[in-house]
Design a protein around this motif. Sequence first.
Motif, short mmCIF file in Angstrom:
data_model
loop_
_atom_site.label_atom_id
_atom_site.label_comp_id
_atom_site.label_asym_id
_atom_site.label_seq_id
_atom_site.Cartn_x
_atom_site.Cartn_y
_atom_site.Cartn_z
N MET A 1 4.80 -0.76 8.03
CA MET A 1 3.50 -0.47 8.39
C MET A 1 2.75 -1.51 9.02
SD MET A 1 0.46 -0.16 5.65
CE MET A 1 1.36 1.62 4.64
N GLN A 2 2.80 -2.67 8.84
CA GLN A 2 2.40 -3.66 9.74
C GLN A 2 2.82 -3.54 11.17
OE1 GLN A 2 2.10 -7.55 8.04
NE2 GLN A 2 1.94 -8.71 9.77
N SER A 3 4.09 -3.25 11.22
CA SER A 3 4.50 -3.34 12.82
C SER A 3 3.85 -2.24 13.34
CB SER A 3 6.14 -2.92 12.85
OG SER A 3 6.43 -2.86 13.95
N GLN A 4 3.64 -1.09 12.67
CA GLN A 4 3.08 0.21 13.33
C GLN A 4 1.56 -0.18 13.84
OE1 GLN A 4 4.52 3.12 14.34
NE2 GLN A 4 2.41 3.55 15.43
N ILE A 5 0.97 -0.73 12.68
CA ILE A 5 -0.44 -1.27 13.26
C ILE A 5 -0.73 -1.98 14.40
CG2 ILE A 5 -2.58 -2.18 12.06
CD1 ILE A 5 -1.71 -1.48 9.36
N GLU A 6 0.36 -3.09 14.44
CA GLU A 6 0.08 -3.97 15.63
C GLU A 6 0.50 -3.20 16.95
OE1 GLU A 6 2.72 -6.99 14.22
OE2 GLU A 6 1.49 -8.10 13.51
N LYS A 7 1.25 -2.14 16.82
CA LYS A 7 1.76 -1.47 18.11
C LYS A 7 0.50 -0.58 18.23
CE LYS A 7 4.83 2.20 19.50
NZ LYS A 7 5.90 3.22 19.04
N ASN A 8 -0.18 0.02 17.36
CA ASN A 8 -1.53 0.56 18.05
C ASN A 8 -2.41 -0.27 18.31
OD1 ASN A 8 -0.29 2.88 16.55
ND2 ASN A 8 -1.56 2.59 14.61
N LEU A 9 -2.58 -1.67 17.96
CA LEU A 9 -3.55 -2.39 18.55
C LEU A 9 -3.15 -2.74 20.02
CD1 LEU A 9 -4.27 -5.10 15.72
CD2 LEU A 9 -6.07 -3.48 16.88
N HIS A 10 -1.84 -3.11 20.20
CA HIS A 10 -1.38 -3.35 21.42
C HIS A 10 -1.63 -2.39 22.42
CE1 HIS A 10 1.04 -5.42 24.43
NE2 HIS A 10 1.60 -4.40 24.59
N SER B 1 3.98 5.44 9.35
CA SER B 1 3.13 5.44 10.76
C SER B 1 2.09 6.26 10.68
CB SER B 1 4.17 5.65 11.79
OG SER B 1 4.74 7.24 11.77
N CYS B 2 2.10 7.38 10.00
CA CYS B 2 0.84 8.13 9.66
C CYS B 2 0.32 8.22 8.36
CB CYS B 2 1.22 9.59 10.64
SG CYS B 2 2.54 10.31 9.82
N SER B 3 0.62 7.56 7.42
CA SER B 3 0.12 7.45 5.96
C SER B 3 -1.35 7.26 6.09
CB SER B 3 1.13 6.46 5.36
OG SER B 3 0.45 5.23 5.45
N ARG B 4 -2.03 7.47 4.97
CA ARG B 4 -3.51 7.38 4.89
C ARG B 4 -3.67 5.84 4.82
NH1 ARG B 4 -6.17 7.23 -0.27
NH2 ARG B 4 -4.68 5.71 -0.92
N PRO C 1 0.94 -1.22 -0.05
CA PRO C 1 0.14 0.05 0.06
C PRO C 1 0.99 1.24 0.10
CG PRO C 1 -0.80 -1.45 1.69
CD PRO C 1 0.45 -2.05 1.02
N GLY C 2 0.55 1.94 -0.86
CA GLY C 2 1.26 3.50 -1.13
C GLY C 2 2.54 3.48 -1.85
N HIS C 3 2.78 2.18 -2.88
CA HIS C 3 3.51 2.10 -3.76
C HIS C 3 3.00 1.77 -4.99
CE1 HIS C 3 7.08 1.43 -1.11
NE2 HIS C 3 6.29 1.41 -0.19
N GLU C 4 3.27 2.35 -6.20
CA GLU C 4 2.99 2.20 -7.46
C GLU C 4 3.47 0.93 -8.20
OE1 GLU C 4 1.75 5.69 -10.27
OE2 GLU C 4 3.58 5.15 -10.95
N LEU C 5 2.58 0.27 -9.05
CA LEU C 5 3.08 -0.71 -9.77
C LEU C 5 2.67 -0.24 -11.05
CD1 LEU C 5 1.18 -3.66 -8.05
CD2 LEU C 5 3.38 -3.00 -7.65
N GLN C 6 3.63 -0.72 -11.98
CA GLN C 6 3.84 -0.60 -13.45
C GLN C 6 3.71 -1.79 -14.17
OE1 GLN C 6 3.86 2.63 -15.13
NE2 GLN C 6 3.41 1.38 -16.86
#
Length: 341
Positions: A217-226, A309-312, A132-137
């Motif tokens: 990103m996944q580490s930050q989300i899990e930190k928020n959950l904890h 950590s604070c991306s959309r 997420p947040g990265h562009e594919l081509q």
Amino acid sequence: MSPLCHMMISVLKRIRLVIGYISQSAAFEMPRQAGTSEDESSGWKQVDEAPTKHVKFREPPSKIVVDEAEGQSDTKNQPYVPAFDAPSSSNSPILSPVREEPSSSPSEGGDDDIDGPLPAIEDLQISGEPYPGHELQACGYSVNGTTSCNFEWVCHLEDGSVNYIDGAKQPNYLVTADDVDLYLAIEVQPLDDRNRKGELVKVFANENRKITCHPEMQSQIEKNLHSGHASYKVSVSTGFLDIWEEATLSIKREGYSIKCINNDIIAAEKFSSSNAVTIPFGQPEEFVIVASDGSEYSLRVDNGSADLSCSRDTIVLTLRLFNMRSLQRKKGKRRGFLFHK
């Protein structure tokens, strides 16, 4: 003197005159013959040597003109690339489509031309990091006169259903939180200048695996959950023209709230099955919170940094996960993993 003597003297004089005349003529003609002989021998030498030298060391002007004319004729027979450029052209990694010859047009060609090879795409592949947040081509090789393509980015679910992503009709695509835990692919339909359609080609991103979050990103989300809470600086749409107001989005285990900078509360409610978070296509910084009563709040992340950590997408995934966990607690279900890998 006797008449006989006079006669002899007269004969002698005549003999002398004849001899003198002969001598003068010989003296006159010998140089002439010698000169003529030298001129003729020199002339033949020049004639013999000049053509040999001329032919051996250089082409005659008429031959050069003919060669140049033939070279021009050959060039005209190759309207696209000169013969000496062909090897370098063949080394090009991706060749742009070449318009077909007039002889293969429907008006001039026969049935064999009309029913010739259909446009096609070879070696279709997707480059870029599938997070997420990265562009594919998407890229590939156009063959058989392919001049254009129709693109469709699609998401495949585990139940076999397919969701075509609204607006995603370009070879490039920005991965979002909506793609996480799904199979993302692109479908390409090649066309030629006669609007003939070739075989549909599909290729999956992430090597045919589900889209996952970037480890950071996944580490930050899990930190928020904890921790059980998260707070983000955002902007909320006032609904009037393109005016946005600074606000704070607070997420807790029970629900969320949106508070303006002047402490006015715009929204505050507990999580429910009626809540939703959507992402508008083509707006990499915006997302919409749908309240349980159907009200919609358009929010935008104002930071222009690359801080995940604070991306959309981090905010959207955090909201969705908190909502899901809240519903699980209400139903007494066990907690599952954050994302499938």
